[in-house]
Enzyme design. Structure first.
Site, mmCIF file in Angstrom:
data_model
loop_
_atom_site.group_PDB
_atom_site.id
_atom_site.type_symbol
_atom_site.label_atom_id
_atom_site.label_comp_id
_atom_site.label_asym_id
_atom_site.label_seq_id
_atom_site.Cartn_x
_atom_site.Cartn_y
_atom_site.Cartn_z
ATOM 1 N N ARG A 206 0.982 -1.311 -0.044
ATOM 2 C CA ARG A 206 -0.093 0.035 -0.096
ATOM 3 C C ARG A 206 0.980 1.216 -0.072
ATOM 4 N NH1 ARG A 206 -3.347 -2.773 -1.595
ATOM 5 N NH2 ARG A 206 -5.355 -3.360 -0.790
ATOM 6 N N GLU A 234 -1.704 7.882 -4.850
ATOM 7 C CA GLU A 234 -2.302 7.220 -5.927
ATOM 8 C C GLU A 234 -3.943 7.272 -6.164
ATOM 9 O OE1 GLU A 234 -3.100 2.632 -6.466
ATOM 10 O OE2 GLU A 234 -1.275 2.977 -5.836
ATOM 11 N N HIS A 251 0.445 -0.151 -10.067
ATOM 12 C CA HIS A 251 -0.204 -1.218 -8.989
ATOM 13 C C HIS A 251 -0.858 -2.381 -9.771
ATOM 14 C CE1 HIS A 251 -3.308 -0.947 -5.236
ATOM 15 N NE2 HIS A 251 -2.523 -2.058 -5.426
#
Length: 355
Positions: A206, A234, A251
């Site tokens: 994360r 993000e 990602h």
């Protein structure tokens, strides 16, 4: 029955079409109006399933084809007696292979380092434990830190000791900002100060686990090689950050065909359990055959000769950087890369090992 499904889920029609009308939607922009009359909601991590989204709906089941749950308001779901499921471990193998691919892309000679190379893993759950096994297959020394898990077969150490000893650090923790061991900004200015300048840092967990401002400052000072698949802010990514990174990807560390299919399989199984259907389908039947790179070689030789064919991580990096406009990558471009991503195959599909 009506199902609302993220348009980027794999094999949704194969698993669910026999049960319901399926409407495919962009997961990041789902609204109450989209889901109001749905019986089931199938999402990924870009959808915030909170009280505002699910209140006063017909939803009886929420399935997230992801390993994490920080995008789900579990308390709200359970208060409304909505059954929920995630897909813990579905893409663990893909992420482990991503990390090794990134390291070998930066330095293929790591294949010859054996115990002279120390890979440190922060977080020893599904992904971290698989990465440990894969790294040991390459002969690397593995150390790990997890306040909740102790793995047999590796050296379990304190966080500060891990920072000081690692040649590379790979992060595999959930995002938490409370409790005894919060992970938000776990890698901050103080943590970077304890690391060797030569230590490679990889984050495929994360984004906010790393404090972006401290990271940029540290790279400018040390020239550290950093690989990011996730970012603190993000889906927007600044060119200032991208310019500092050795590798950057949108990602997609867990975006193998097997990982995506396995995630849908897992929420399909939970869906069937919730509504009383027999779960009779398997994702393996939907996967095409691919070249067997590992059949004629040992593991290290196969990786040395065929790493790019197995996964061309440099192309993912190139495509993300090509999206920069006016000093940053915008959400629309970031999401489009992920939507159109050509899913790679896991090593086992090519005849290789898996953890």
């Amino acid at each position: 029955m009506k199902i609302i499904a993220d348009e980027n889920l794999a094999f949704t029609d194969y698993f669910f079409a026999e049960f319901a009308e399926i409407q495919h939607k962009a997961g990041r922009t789902l609204t109450y109006a989209d889901v109001e009359n749905a019986d089931a909601l199938l999402v990924r991590s870009v959808t915030k399933v909170n009280r505002d989204l699910i209140d006063q709906t017909k939803i009886k089941f929420v399935g997230s084809a992801t390993i994490g749950t920080d995008h789900l308001d579990i308390q709200a779901l359970e208060q409304k007696h909505i059954r929920w499921s995630n897909a813990a471990g579905c893409n663990a193998q893909a992420v482990a292979e991503y990390v090794i691919t990134a390291l070998l892309h930066l330095n293929i000679d790591l294949l010859e380092k054996n115990k002279a190379f120390t890979l440190a893993i922060v977080g020893l759950g599904n992904v971290g434990s698989r990465l440990a096994v894969m790294a040991q297959l390459l002969g690397w020394h593995v150390i790990g830190y997890d306040p909740y898990v102790q793995l047999d077969g590796i050296e379990n150490v304190a966080f500060e000791q891990l920072l000081k000893r690692a040649d590379a650090i790979s992060i595999h923790v959930p995002l938490t900002n409370s409790g005894e061991y919060p992970t938000q900004h776990l890698f901050n200015q103080a943590a970077f100060a304890q690391m060797k300048d030569s230590t490679i840092l990889i984050n495929s967990a994360r984004g906010p686990v790393i404090q972006q401002s401290a990271l940029i400052e540290n790279i400018e000072k040390t020239k550290r090689q950093v690989v990011l698949d996730v970012f603190e802010f993000e889906p927007e990514i600044s060119q200032q950050l991208l310019d500092q990174l050795a590798l950057a990807t949108p990602h997609i560390a867990g975006y193998s065909l097997e990982g995506k299919a396995r995630g849908t399989q897992m929420i399909y199984d939970a869906f069937c359990n919730t509504f009383g259907y027999k779960a009779s389908k398997r994702f393996e039947s939907q996967l095409p055959h691919v070249d067997q790179y590992f059949e004629q070689h040992d593991l290290k030789t196969a990786l040395k000769q065929h790493l790019t064919q197995i996964y061309n991580i440099a192309e993912d990096d190139r495509q993300l950087r090509a999206c920069v406009e006016a000093g940053k990558v915008e959400q629309t471009a970031f999401d489009l890369l992920r939507k159109n991503y050509l899913l790679r195959r896991e090593w086992a599909a090519h005849g290789g090992p898996k953890a």
